[in-house]
Design a protein around this motif. Structure first.
Motif: not given
Length: 256
Positions: A77-78, A84-86, A90-95, A141-142
């Protein structure tokens, strides 16, 4: 204290309704024993060494799985939250992986790993990883950008920034993810024990009770114990979080 009393009142009302429905003959006592029978069975089981061994096996697998999920989810998560690029790559694989239910993976894991403790631990890690990782990403993000820019301007390395700046700032979010994952991990462990036919564990106990002598009081008693453990885990972590992160509003902001 008020919250506790209301919770106990609600539980007492539920048990009373359950007792009345069964005693009135609206449901079969054979398949759904009344709480007066189930609670007596729970008391008897708590004095049974073999049952306690099943409880210990389940809780040990739960603890190991949660520890591994934390060890993987927090650094991931960190990292994803800071690059952001990473995260986009990886968003498609994670989702794709995240919505897959644990029960759908049981046959595959049994073929690859077998039905031993490794199977339930692996699947519990898989199920409980996501809340920890996503809450950590959300926490990243916070963070006030000024903190990160200041650390970067001082020549702080990325590892040092993540460990000394980002991690303390995201700690309330991480803890909320851990609290969510704790109950998910317990559900996964008991479910895999039941579906995979493990030799030890609460899920195995319920499976044997439902297919052997068909003692539904034992089935419900095992279920009650599992539910009680889940409640105690969640309540204990919630109180711990309120003590250490009293100033935080993460419980209202963090994502599951």
């Amino acid at each position: 204290m008020t919250k506790l009393l209301r919770g106990l009142a609600g539980l007492a009302g539920f048990l009373l309704l359950w007792e009345v429905v069964v005693q009135a003959g609206l449901v079969s006592k054979t398949f759904i024993p009344p709480p007066s029978v189930v609670l007596v069975t729970v008391g008897q089981l708590l004095g049974d060494g073999e049952f306690l061994r099943d409880v210990v096996a389940t809780m040990l697998a739960w603890l190991i799985a949660l520890a591994i999920a934390i060890a993987i989810g927090v650094p991931a998560g960190l990292l994803l939250g800071s690059i952001p690029a990473l995260r986009t790559a990886t968003a498609a694989i994670v989702e794709f992986l995240r919505p897959i239910p644990v029960t759908a993976l049981v046959p595959l894991v049994l073929l690859v790993i077998g039905s031993g403790p490794d199977a339930k631990i692996s699947l519990a890690v898989y199920a409980s990883l996501w809340p920890i990782m996503f809450n950590t990403i959300y926490g990243m993000g916070e963070i006030d950008p000024v903190l990160m820019e200041t650390a970067r301007a001082c020549g702080t390395s990325r590892f040092r920034m993540l460990s000394s700046v980002a991690l303390p700032q995201t700690a309330p979010f991480v803890f909320t993810g851990v609290r969510l994952s704790a109950t998910i991990a317990l559900i996964a462990v008991v479910s895999v024990e039941f579906l995979a036919g493990s030799q030890l564990g609460l899920g195995s106990f319920v499976l044997v009770a439902s297919t052997g002598s068909i003692r539904f009081d034992l089935v419900l008693a095992g279920t009650v114990v599992a539910g009680t453990l889940g409640y105690l885990i969640n309540e204990g972590l919630e109180q711990l979080g309120k003590r250490f992160f009293r100033w935080s509003t993460v419980d209202r902001e963090a994502i599951a």
